[in-house]
Design a protein around this motif. Structure first.
Motif, mmCIF file in Angstrom:
data_model
loop_
_atom_site.group_PDB
_atom_site.id
_atom_site.type_symbol
_atom_site.label_atom_id
_atom_site.label_comp_id
_atom_site.label_asym_id
_atom_site.label_seq_id
_atom_site.Cartn_x
_atom_site.Cartn_y
_atom_site.Cartn_z
ATOM 1 N N VAL A 112 0.847 -1.203 0.000
ATOM 2 C CA VAL A 112 0.000 0.000 0.000
ATOM 3 C C VAL A 112 0.880 1.249 0.000
ATOM 4 C CG1 VAL A 112 -1.618 1.371 1.385
ATOM 5 C CG2 VAL A 112 -2.014 -1.069 1.049
ATOM 6 N N ASN A 113 1.935 1.228 0.807
ATOM 7 C CA ASN A 113 2.870 2.362 0.804
ATOM 8 C C ASN A 113 3.411 2.615 -0.596
ATOM 9 O OD1 ASN A 113 2.738 2.834 3.589
ATOM 10 N ND2 ASN A 113 4.435 1.459 4.041
ATOM 11 N N GLY A 114 3.794 1.535 -1.273
ATOM 12 C CA GLY A 114 4.351 1.672 -2.606
ATOM 13 C C GLY A 114 3.338 2.178 -3.620
ATOM 14 N N PHE A 115 2.138 1.618 -3.596
ATOM 15 C CA PHE A 115 1.118 2.021 -4.569
ATOM 16 C C PHE A 115 0.661 3.460 -4.352
ATOM 17 C CE2 PHE A 115 0.258 -2.685 -4.938
ATOM 18 C CZ PHE A 115 0.747 -2.789 -6.236
ATOM 19 N N ILE A 116 0.543 3.883 -3.088
ATOM 20 C CA ILE A 116 0.148 5.271 -2.826
ATOM 21 C C ILE A 116 1.208 6.225 -3.356
ATOM 22 C CG2 ILE A 116 -0.205 6.991 -1.013
ATOM 23 C CD1 ILE A 116 -1.526 4.858 0.674
ATOM 24 N N GLY A 117 2.468 5.898 -3.071
ATOM 25 C CA GLY A 117 3.547 6.763 -3.534
ATOM 26 C C GLY A 117 3.597 6.880 -5.040
ATOM 27 N N GLU A 118 3.377 5.761 -5.736
ATOM 28 C CA GLU A 118 3.403 5.792 -7.194
ATOM 29 C C GLU A 118 2.173 6.497 -7.767
ATOM 30 O OE1 GLU A 118 5.947 5.094 -8.975
ATOM 31 O OE2 GLU A 118 7.018 4.477 -7.163
ATOM 32 N N ALA A 119 1.035 6.354 -7.080
ATOM 33 C CA ALA A 119 -0.205 6.962 -7.569
ATOM 34 C C ALA A 119 -0.151 8.484 -7.524
ATOM 35 C CB ALA A 119 -1.396 6.452 -6.767
ATOM 36 N N VAL A 120 0.438 9.019 -6.457
ATOM 37 C CA VAL A 120 0.473 10.476 -6.297
ATOM 38 C C VAL A 120 1.858 11.066 -6.568
ATOM 39 C CG1 VAL A 120 -1.464 10.504 -4.695
ATOM 40 C CG2 VAL A 120 0.849 10.246 -3.805
ATOM 41 N N ARG A 121 2.793 10.206 -6.972
ATOM 42 C CA ARG A 121 4.129 10.643 -7.377
ATOM 43 C C ARG A 121 4.857 11.390 -6.266
ATOM 44 N NH1 ARG A 121 5.137 7.540 -11.777
ATOM 45 N NH2 ARG A 121 3.403 7.633 -13.259
ATOM 46 N N ILE A 122 4.953 10.789 -5.098
ATOM 47 C CA ILE A 122 5.685 11.390 -3.995
ATOM 48 C C ILE A 122 6.693 10.375 -3.459
ATOM 49 C CG2 ILE A 122 3.900 13.024 -3.293
ATOM 50 C CD1 ILE A 122 3.003 11.062 -1.176
ATOM 51 N N PRO A 123 7.789 10.855 -2.876
ATOM 52 C CA PRO A 123 8.810 9.941 -2.344
ATOM 53 C C PRO A 123 8.249 9.066 -1.225
ATOM 54 C CG PRO A 123 9.653 12.190 -2.502
ATOM 55 C CD PRO A 123 8.179 12.266 -2.728
ATOM 56 N N SER A 124 8.863 7.911 -1.037
ATOM 57 C CA SER A 124 8.380 6.988 -0.012
ATOM 58 C C SER A 124 8.494 7.576 1.387
ATOM 59 C CB SER A 124 9.156 5.673 -0.091
ATOM 60 O OG SER A 124 10.534 5.889 0.145
ATOM 61 N N ILE A 125 9.462 8.470 1.606
ATOM 62 C CA ILE A 125 9.595 9.048 2.935
ATOM 63 C C ILE A 125 8.367 9.885 3.301
ATOM 64 C CG2 ILE A 125 10.836 11.096 2.115
ATOM 65 C CD1 ILE A 125 12.442 11.029 4.716
ATOM 66 N N ARG A 216 10.338 -0.285 -6.599
ATOM 67 C CA ARG A 216 10.047 0.424 -5.343
ATOM 68 C C ARG A 216 8.906 -0.252 -4.595
ATOM 69 N NH1 ARG A 216 9.331 5.068 -7.402
ATOM 70 N NH2 ARG A 216 11.468 5.794 -7.161
ATOM 71 N N VAL A 217 7.859 -0.635 -5.300
ATOM 72 C CA VAL A 217 6.739 -1.329 -4.663
ATOM 73 C C VAL A 217 7.196 -2.671 -4.097
ATOM 74 C CG1 VAL A 217 4.509 -2.461 -5.080
ATOM 75 C CG2 VAL A 217 4.957 -0.191 -6.027
ATOM 76 N N GLN A 218 8.020 -3.376 -4.851
ATOM 77 C CA GLN A 218 8.505 -4.683 -4.399
ATOM 78 C C GLN A 218 9.333 -4.563 -3.120
ATOM 79 O OE1 GLN A 218 10.588 -5.925 -7.950
ATOM 80 N NE2 GLN A 218 8.830 -7.077 -8.741
ATOM 81 N N VAL A 219 10.205 -3.562 -3.057
ATOM 82 C CA VAL A 219 11.064 -3.411 -1.881
ATOM 83 C C VAL A 219 10.248 -2.949 -0.676
ATOM 84 C CG1 VAL A 219 13.035 -2.158 -0.919
ATOM 85 C CG2 VAL A 219 13.125 -3.027 -3.248
ATOM 86 N N LEU A 220 9.273 -2.076 -0.891
ATOM 87 C CA LEU A 220 8.411 -1.655 0.215
ATOM 88 C C LEU A 220 7.556 -2.824 0.708
ATOM 89 C CD1 LEU A 220 7.401 1.898 -1.025
ATOM 90 C CD2 LEU A 220 8.573 1.381 1.128
ATOM 91 N N THR A 221 7.138 -3.679 -0.221
ATOM 92 C CA THR A 221 6.399 -4.880 0.176
ATOM 93 C C THR A 221 7.287 -5.795 1.009
ATOM 94 O OG1 THR A 221 5.039 -4.766 -1.827
ATOM 95 C CG2 THR A 221 5.100 -6.871 -0.664
ATOM 96 N N LEU A 222 8.534 -5.945 0.601
ATOM 97 C CA LEU A 222 9.493 -6.736 1.372
ATOM 98 C C LEU A 222 9.670 -6.156 2.770
ATOM 99 C CD1 LEU A 222 11.750 -8.879 1.668
ATOM 100 C CD2 LEU A 222 13.317 -7.202 0.653
ATOM 101 N N SER A 223 9.816 -4.845 2.848
ATOM 102 C CA SER A 223 9.978 -4.193 4.145
ATOM 103 C C SER A 223 8.766 -4.452 5.040
ATOM 104 C CB SER A 223 10.172 -2.684 3.947
ATOM 105 O OG SER A 223 10.248 -2.015 5.184
#
Length: 326
Positions: A112-125, A216-223
């Motif tokens: 979810v963190n990854g998809f939200i970040g990609e949807a609104v184009r903002i850094p993961s932080i 990015r989504v894959q690594v956030l999912t791993l985290s």
């Protein structure tokens, strides 16, 4: 040693990590010189066992830092996974299935963190700064702000996962397996090379055909999955779900990775170094107790250790740069 064996060893351990080992050994010996009881084997094992929960989070943070990313929500993901699994078990679900659901929930929250970040184009932080509060709020809401208790403590899940194997707590064994697997993946697989390539030069990685959003989504999912796994080990140990647990774990995980030698500039990372960094933080916390320092000084001590680690890393990089120039 054969060339293949040396190659495998090189993928698992790096020379830089021995410096972290030396720092840890020196720290333990200094504390032990003033308080010999600290050198007791059971005490040292206990320090590693307590550090295992943050250590697993730090393994995932290593991948993120290698990509120049951060996940500030891992502490909240950790807590929500515990509360979610504990609630399911409390309502009659088999604890093994509840634990599996907790790991899946952690992975889902990371995705979810990854998809939200990609949807609104903002850094993961930025994304995870928001979900830090969102996930913690869900943990408090689901549990009504109370500890989720009345779990079947005699069930095999709690006695096995929350117990010892060959005299060593199970979380320590899990930490070692996680670190070994993720080290091999980071240094010896295409996925690991992709993560490091993105951290080294995102633009070049994009031009070479690497999908930055997918990775990015894959690594956030791993985290998130690792946060869920750490949460299930905690659930087995305490046999209850505390919605407030894990406060500040995200900062400890980041600190462990930095202390262990993973640079903030990205492009590389050391999973074993992050594990050792977590153990160093745990050793500092335990050492403060032996010296009679109030627990409120833990954060101060952690900050000092982080600054020293960053300063040392900067000094070593400048020396290497000067040596290569000459």
């Amino acid at each position: 040693m054969t060339s293949s064996a040396r190659g495998l060893a090189g993928r698992i351990f790096r020379v830089d990590e021995f410096g972290v080992v030396a720092a840890l050994v020196a720290l333990v010996l200094v504390i032990g010189a003033f308080h010999p009881a600290f050198l007791d084997v059971d005490q040292l094992v206990d320090v590693v066992a307590q550090a295992a929960f943050v250590g697993i989070l730090a393994c995932g943070m290593t991948y993120l830092l290698a990509m120049r990313e951060l996940d500030l929500s891992v502490g909240s993901t950790y807590a929500l996974s515990i509360v979610g699994a504990a609630t399911l078990v409390q309502h009659g679900l088999d604890p093994w299935l509840g634990a599996a659901a907790g790991v899946v929930l952690g992975a889902f929250l990371g995705a979810v963190n990854g998809f939200i970040g990609e949807a609104v184009r903002i850094p993961s932080i930025i994304t995870t700064l928001g979900t830090l509060s969102l996930y913690r709020g869900l943990a408090l809401a689901v549990s009504d702000g109370r500890n989720v208790a009345d779990l079947p403590r005699t069930h095999a899940f709690f006695t096995i996962v929350g117990g010892d194997l060959f005299g060593v707590p199970v979380p320590v064994w899990v930490l070692l397996v996680v670190a070994l697997v993720l080290t091999v993946v980071l240094r010896g697989t295409r996925f690991g090379a992709t993560v490091r390539a993105i951290g080294s030069n995102p633009d070049a990685a994009r031009f070479s055909g690497i999908s930055l959003p997918r990775t990015r989504v894959q690594v956030l999912t791993l985290s998130g999955a690792l946060a869920g796994l750490s949460g299930m080990l905690t659930l087995a140990f305490f046999a209850s779900g505390d919605p407030t647990i894990g406060n500040g774990y995200e900062l400890q995980a980041i600190a462990a990775a930095i202390i262990g030698g993973t640079p903030l500039r990205g492009g590389s990372g050391t999973v074993w170094g992050s594990v050792l960094g977590a153990v160093i933080l745990g050793t500092v916390a335990s050492g403060l107790v032996y010296f009679g320092v109030p627990i409120n000084w833990n954060l101060f001590a952690t900050g000092v250790v982080i600054l020293l680690a960053v300063a040392m890393d900067s000094l070593l990089r400048r020396r290497r740069a000067a040596a290569s120039f000459l």
